[in-house]
Enzyme design. Structure first.
Site, mmCIF file in Angstrom:
data_model
loop_
_atom_site.group_PDB
_atom_site.id
_atom_site.type_symbol
_atom_site.label_atom_id
_atom_site.label_comp_id
_atom_site.label_asym_id
_atom_site.label_seq_id
_atom_site.Cartn_x
_atom_site.Cartn_y
_atom_site.Cartn_z
ATOM 1 N N VAL A 1 0.883 -1.170 0.000
ATOM 2 C CA VAL A 1 0.000 0.000 0.000
ATOM 3 C C VAL A 1 0.922 1.222 0.000
ATOM 4 O O VAL A 1 1.644 1.441 0.972
ATOM 5 C CB VAL A 1 -0.913 0.037 1.241
ATOM 6 C CG1 VAL A 1 -1.901 1.199 1.136
ATOM 7 C CG2 VAL A 1 -1.657 -1.277 1.410
ATOM 8 N N GLU B 1 6.940 18.988 -6.819
ATOM 9 C CA GLU B 1 7.235 17.923 -5.856
ATOM 10 C C GLU B 1 7.588 18.457 -4.471
ATOM 11 O O GLU B 1 7.777 19.655 -4.269
ATOM 12 C CB GLU B 1 8.386 17.058 -6.388
ATOM 13 C CG GLU B 1 7.915 15.925 -7.315
ATOM 14 C CD GLU B 1 7.245 14.789 -6.554
ATOM 15 O OE1 GLU B 1 7.138 14.851 -5.317
ATOM 16 O OE2 GLU B 1 6.803 13.818 -7.221
ATOM 17 N N GLN C 1 13.046 2.567 -6.671
ATOM 18 C CA GLN C 1 13.174 2.218 -5.251
ATOM 19 C C GLN C 1 11.819 1.866 -4.612
ATOM 20 O O GLN C 1 11.771 1.328 -3.513
ATOM 21 C CB GLN C 1 13.788 3.398 -4.466
ATOM 22 C CG GLN C 1 15.248 3.676 -4.776
ATOM 23 C CD GLN C 1 15.456 4.588 -5.984
ATOM 24 O OE1 GLN C 1 14.520 4.876 -6.721
ATOM 25 N NE2 GLN C 1 16.684 5.023 -6.200
#
Lengths: 472, 76
Positions: free
Chosen positions: A161, A273, A181
């Protein structure tokens, strides 16, 4: 105490004075993102916001900044809203140790109320809007994305999740950023090697324990659902998807079932971001949505992300610090006091520790660089004494001001790994890293004049506790 | 068809209309996937005023880096 669902948490926020409902009409752009960013600028104790009068919509509701402050983070754990940050850290660390908490399975969920399998149009179903001016479109960036390990599908812990940025790229189509990653990138790789699509479920508008667990850097085979249970102190409730074997948060407002398309990459972004910079212009995987369910009149929870601090930083602050704390504790169980890795997801980290002998604090700093999270973060590690609260930046600045000697205490290690989103890395993903030792020198490192530290008047701690209760 | 403010293709289409009739439309460009709402500021909707630093040249799109990398069998 667990929150039943997203609405239950919003009700608690409202009762505690931590939810501001905006009844005045707002435009989808730029008002909602602007108001949310402005709220973040007002401090660390701001309320969540619920917009229920959005131009062009008849009954849309958008919730923002839901966990965007320390009081809301405390309420996530059902603690008093004025719980000090360091206490929230230790309580989170205590609950983290309760992992794994078994899940509770349910047959039906509130989101089954409305189901759509034909003519899906995400632009009509969700009140989507632009967050930042350079964004390539409308994003979903606080949803839980669920997928399974195809080589070990029965392993509950390997079900992932995670929270990933997703660009809405068509009526039933999403772009997703699974950087190598991320756990979901492992699942995608398995699917692409088989030439199969990867089933995924996307759950929007969840109670905050699963959001917190999904944003915690857990090990690959650790279940976020079992961590959510540990965080909330009760089994986490899940329900099965219809098109796959995936498990879904029971209390979600909206659920999208679909598949990550094997072998497909498509132009994505840019997207503002958490580093305070845009990233994008790359080709990323695509999800096709086949089924949508939602509650009647669903609340769309969204997250403004941009120049720190924003809700993201509150959401990934403590839950990034605690795993780093545990990993340092494994090496130095009697010395590590606390870890604050809250700055840009731990690009800067502060560790408070006891010292056994001269040079010890530098070793603690170096160990942080080699933890799993440190490999991609911890560009600057500041080490302070055990009586300096690493969450109290004025105290940390005092330690740097008075304890650090640049000739002896600044250590630079060249060309280590860092996340590629670090805009300063060069080449992308490589950077020098630095340890600043701001601890008091101990033998055999005898230098400076530290023999007469100031003490406090008697009973300051008792007064601090008493005043906090009076102010509650 | 509408002109994409970002890559200036003429192929953008309506993907959504406001539930309240006539308030706004949402468009999407099939070339660079840019998405915008008709009532956003001109710096978003007008190709002439769109921030030049964020413009996209359609010729660059096929050369964009794949993240994550594609397994060899998918590379033509």
């Amino acid at each position: 105490m667990a929150y039943k669902d997203f609405r239950d948490f919003l009700a608690t926020l409202e009762k505690e004075g931590q939810l501001l409902t905006i009844n005045d009409e707002v435009k989808p752009e730029p008002d909602i993102a602007a108001a949310t960013k402005a709220m973040s600028k007002l401090g660390a104790e701001t309320p969540a916001m619920l917009f229920d009068n959005i131009y062009g919509y008849t009954d849309a509701k958008v919730a923002m900044n839901v966990m965007g402050s320390w009081p809301n983070h405390a309420l996530m754990m059902s603690l008093p809203k004025n719980t000090p940050l360091k206490d929230q850290f230790f309580e989170f660390a205590r609950r983290y140790d309760q992992f794994p908490m078994p899940v509770q399975r349910e047959e039906t969920a509130p989101f089954h109320e409305v189901e759509i399998t034909e003519n899906i149009n995400l632009f009509d179903i969700l009140p989507l809007f632009r967050l930042n001016q350079g964004d390539g479109g409308f994003y979903i960036d606080k949803a839980c994305v669920i997928s399974r390990d195809l080589d070990d599908p029965e392993h509950f812990g390997k079900q992932n999740v995670g929270i990933y940025r997703m660009q809405v790229k068509g009526k039933d189509r999403l772009g997703i950023q699974p950087v190598p990653q991320h756990d979901i990138a492992i699942h995608l790789r398995q699917a692409e090697e088989r030439g199969e699509n990867l089933p995924v479920v996307i759950a929007l508008g969840n109670e905050p324990a699963i959001t917190t667990a999904a944003a915690t850097p857990l090990l690959y085979d650790q279940s976020e659902y079992e961590m959510a249970g540990a965080i909330q102190g009760e089994p986490y409730r899940i329900v099965k998807a219809k098109d796959s074997d995936l498990d879904i948060p029971w209390g979600a407002e909206v659920v999208l079932e679909g598949e990550l398309l094997a072998g497909v990459r498509e132009f994505e972004g840019p997207f503002g971001e958490f580093t305070g910079h845009y990233s994008g212009g790359r080709s990323m995987p695509v999800i096709k949505i086949n089924r949508v369910y939602h509650r009647q009149n669903p609340i769309f929870e969204h997250l403004y992300i941009g120049m720190p601090w924003t809700e993201t930083d509150y959401m990934i602050g403590i839950n990034t610090s605690v795993p780093l704390y545990h990993q340092l504790k494994e090496a130095f169980p009697n010395e590590i006091e606390a870890v604050n890795a809250m700055y840009t997801h731990g690009l800067v980290a502060i560790i408070s520790t006891k010292r056994r002998y001269g040079g010890f604090a530098k070793a603690v700093g170096m160990r942080a660089l080699t933890t799993p999270h440190g490999l991609g973060y911890c560009k600057l590690v500041i080490v302070v004494d055990e009586d300096v609260d690493p969450f109290n930046l004025p105290q940390v600045m005092w330690a740097l001001s008075t304890k650090m000697h640049p000739k002896h205490d600044a250590v630079i290690i060249p060309d280590l790994s860092v996340l590629t989103l670090d805009p300063g890395s060069s080449p992308s993903g490589i950077t020098h890293k630095m340890v600043l030792d701001a601890t008091t020198p101990v033998a055999p490192e005898t230098r400076g004049h530290y023999s007469q530290p100031l003490d406090s008047p008697v009973n300051v701690e008792k007064w601090e506790q008493r005043l906090r209760e009076l102010l509650r | 068809m509408h002109t994409c403010p970002r890559c200036e293709s003429k192929k953008a289409e309506v993907v959504s209309k406001s539930p309240v009739e006539g308030a706004w439309e949402v468009y999407m460009c099939p070339v660079c996937i840019f998405t915008w709402r008709s009532i956003e500021p001109e710096t978003i909707t007008n190709p002439e005023k769109y921030n030049r630093a964020f413009k996209v040249n359609p010729a660059d799109i096929p050369n964009a880096e794949n993240v994550p990398a594609l397994p060899a069998k998918y590379i033509k």
